[in-house]
Every structure is written in structure tokens, then in C-alpha cells.
Design a protein around this motif. Sequence first.
Motif, PDB file in Angstrom:
ATOM      1  N   ASP A 293      -5.679  -1.624  -5.053  1.00  0.00           N
ATOM      2  CA  ASP A 293      -5.136  -2.151  -3.796  1.00  0.00           C
ATOM      3  C   ASP A 293      -6.069  -3.225  -3.231  1.00  0.00           C
ATOM      4  OD1 ASP A 293      -3.663  -2.592  -1.528  1.00  0.00           O
ATOM      5  OD2 ASP A 293      -3.528  -0.477  -0.940  1.00  0.00           O
ATOM      6  N   GLU A 294      -5.686  -4.469  -3.425  1.00  0.00           N
ATOM      7  CA  GLU A 294      -6.425  -5.640  -2.928  1.00  0.00           C
ATOM      8  C   GLU A 294      -7.905  -5.643  -3.312  1.00  0.00           C
ATOM      9  OE1 GLU A 294      -5.117  -7.611   0.391  1.00  0.00           O
ATOM     10  OE2 GLU A 294      -3.410  -6.317   0.811  1.00  0.00           O
TER      11      GLU A 294
ATOM     12  N   GLU B 217      -7.256   0.599  -0.731  1.00  0.00           N
ATOM     13  CA  GLU B 217      -7.557  -0.568   0.077  1.00  0.00           C
ATOM     14  C   GLU B 217      -8.850  -0.258   0.852  1.00  0.00           C
ATOM     15  OE1 GLU B 217      -4.165  -1.128   2.574  1.00  0.00           O
ATOM     16  OE2 GLU B 217      -4.659  -3.181   3.041  1.00  0.00           O
TER      17      GLU B 217
ATOM     18  N   THR C 226       0.836  -1.208   0.000  1.00  0.00           N
ATOM     19  CA  THR C 226       0.000   0.000   0.000  1.00  0.00           C
ATOM     20  C   THR C 226       0.867   1.254   0.000  1.00  0.00           C
ATOM     21  OG1 THR C 226      -1.823  -1.118   1.105  1.00  0.00           O
ATOM     22  CG2 THR C 226      -1.747   1.264   1.333  1.00  0.00           C
TER      23      THR C 226
HETATM   24 MG   LIG Z   1      -2.003  -2.788   2.139  1.00  0.00          MG
END
Ligand SMILES: [Mg+2]
Length: 244
Positions: free
Chosen positions: A168-169, A92, A50
Amino acid sequence: MTDGRSKQKILEIDGLHVSYGVIQAVKQLSLDIYSGEIVALIGTNGSGKTTTLRSISGLVGDTRGRILFAGRDITKLEPHRIVKLGISQVPEGRGVFPDLTVLDNLRLGAYVRRDRAEISADIHKMYQLFPRLEERKKQLAGTLSGGEQQMLAIARALMARPRLLLLDEPSMGLAPLMVKEIYAAIRQINQDGVSVLLVEQNARMALAAAHRGYVMETGSIVVQGTAEELRSNDVVKSVYLGIN
Ligand SMILES: [Mg+2]
Ligand SMILES: Nc1ncnc2c1ncn2[C@@H]1O[C@H](COP(=O)(O)OP(=O)(O)OP(=O)(O)O)[C@@H](O)[C@H]1O
């Protein structure tokens, strides 16, 4: 390369260091993305994924090293300038505005643009990419399911018309069917000409979609290669794919 990929670097990170006070979150990181690629960045909790994405978007202060976007040094630019140049990030946890409608979230994604007619046309394109969003356009974003919020977050980022999308994810916390839908959209977005940097702990999904990848551990890149090379790498197999 036979698909939309080219030999031109759209992103070049050179010797990036990021610290939060005494914590060195990213150390001597170098990473390239060629125009048209999907690149996966995988790593365990706290490895600095991140932080790397936030550095690209200009969201962390204490950085050393160089980040070039399409050959231009963006290291010291303000976040909104970076968005305007063509980099959007899906954070995220999605970061949609829960008290605004789906439609207003999409409109906010276009905050760096002034071309009203084209903004409307792009909202329509987002509804084609994610039909569920059109069905729910007047619904408050906070009432969407996790997967729908992820769709909205991606669509909102696309409303800035990025050339590079940072994710992000995107699969975090989603049921397998929803993960499939999100990944189908990521492939579609890439085929439409957007380069993608995909941060994931879900290495299996990420490497199935990516052309190349990098593995991060405690702030540094420890393995890199084509997606195929990474899938057969022993460290990746045991740590990330659960294969002995
Ligand atoms: Mg992260
Ligand atoms: N705002 C912050 N202040 C202080 N330390 C931070 C901050 N953000 C991150 N860190 C630290 O930096 C390191 C890297 O964090 P980062 O969030 O980049 O990792 P990550 O790979 O994204 O992890 P995860 O998979 O859990 O999301 C961690 O040790 C974390 O504790």
C-alpha cells in the motif's frame, strides 16, 4: 508469457462491495491477478484502494462479493488464516513496531511459522535484499529513516513467505533515490516468484514496474489494461501522469 507469469489466477475478486456504515467505499469491484504478475492499482485519495487491500487480508467486516486465492474462497477467513495461506500485506504508513529492533520486527513477521532454522535463513535473505537492515539490525525500528522503515515493512511481510504480496503506497513520502531502491527490490521479489498487488498514487513508478493495472475512482474500476495501455490512456495521462 515469457517471464514468470502464468495463466493461472492467484487472486480473483468478483463483485466486491465494502461499506463503512452508510459510506460505500468499494462498489462492484472485480480484479484478477495471474500468478507471477505485478498488478498496479492506482487511484486518487479516497478512491478505495486501501479498503480493497484490507478486504483481501480479511481486515474489514462489512463486505459482499467473493475473493478467491488460488481458487479457494477466502472471503470470510480470519486475517491470520489468510496470512498463513500465503497473502501478506505491507500497510499504508508501514506499520513497523517502533519500540522493537529491526531483528525483532523481522521475527514477528514469521509469527505464523514454526520452522526455526528456515526462519533464520529467511532473515539472512532479507539482509541480502536490504543490506541496510543488517547494518541496523539492533536499532529500534522507530529510529530508522522513512525509506528504511519501508524496507523493514516489506521484509517483515516477506517473512511470512507469501505467494502474494500486497503493497500500500510503498513510495509515499520517500526521496526519489529511495523510491528507486524500493522498486528495484519489488522487481527482485517478483522475479523470485512472488505475485504483487501494488497500490500507488505514484502512477509513473507503478506502471513502470507493473505488467497490468487498474484505475479506481470512487470505489469502482474505471480503466484497466496492460501497463503499456494504461500509460497511453488519456485519463491516466492527464490525471495521473500530468501529460496533456
Ligand atoms: Mg489508502
Ligand atoms: N474506517 C473507516 N471508517 C469510515 N470510512 C472509511 C474508513 N476507512 C476508509 N473510509 C472511507 O472509505 C473511502 C475509501 O477510503 P480508502 O482509504 O480505501 O481510500 P484510498 O484510495 O486508500 O485513499 P488514499 O489514497 O488517501 O490512501 C473514503 O471515502 C474513506 O473516507
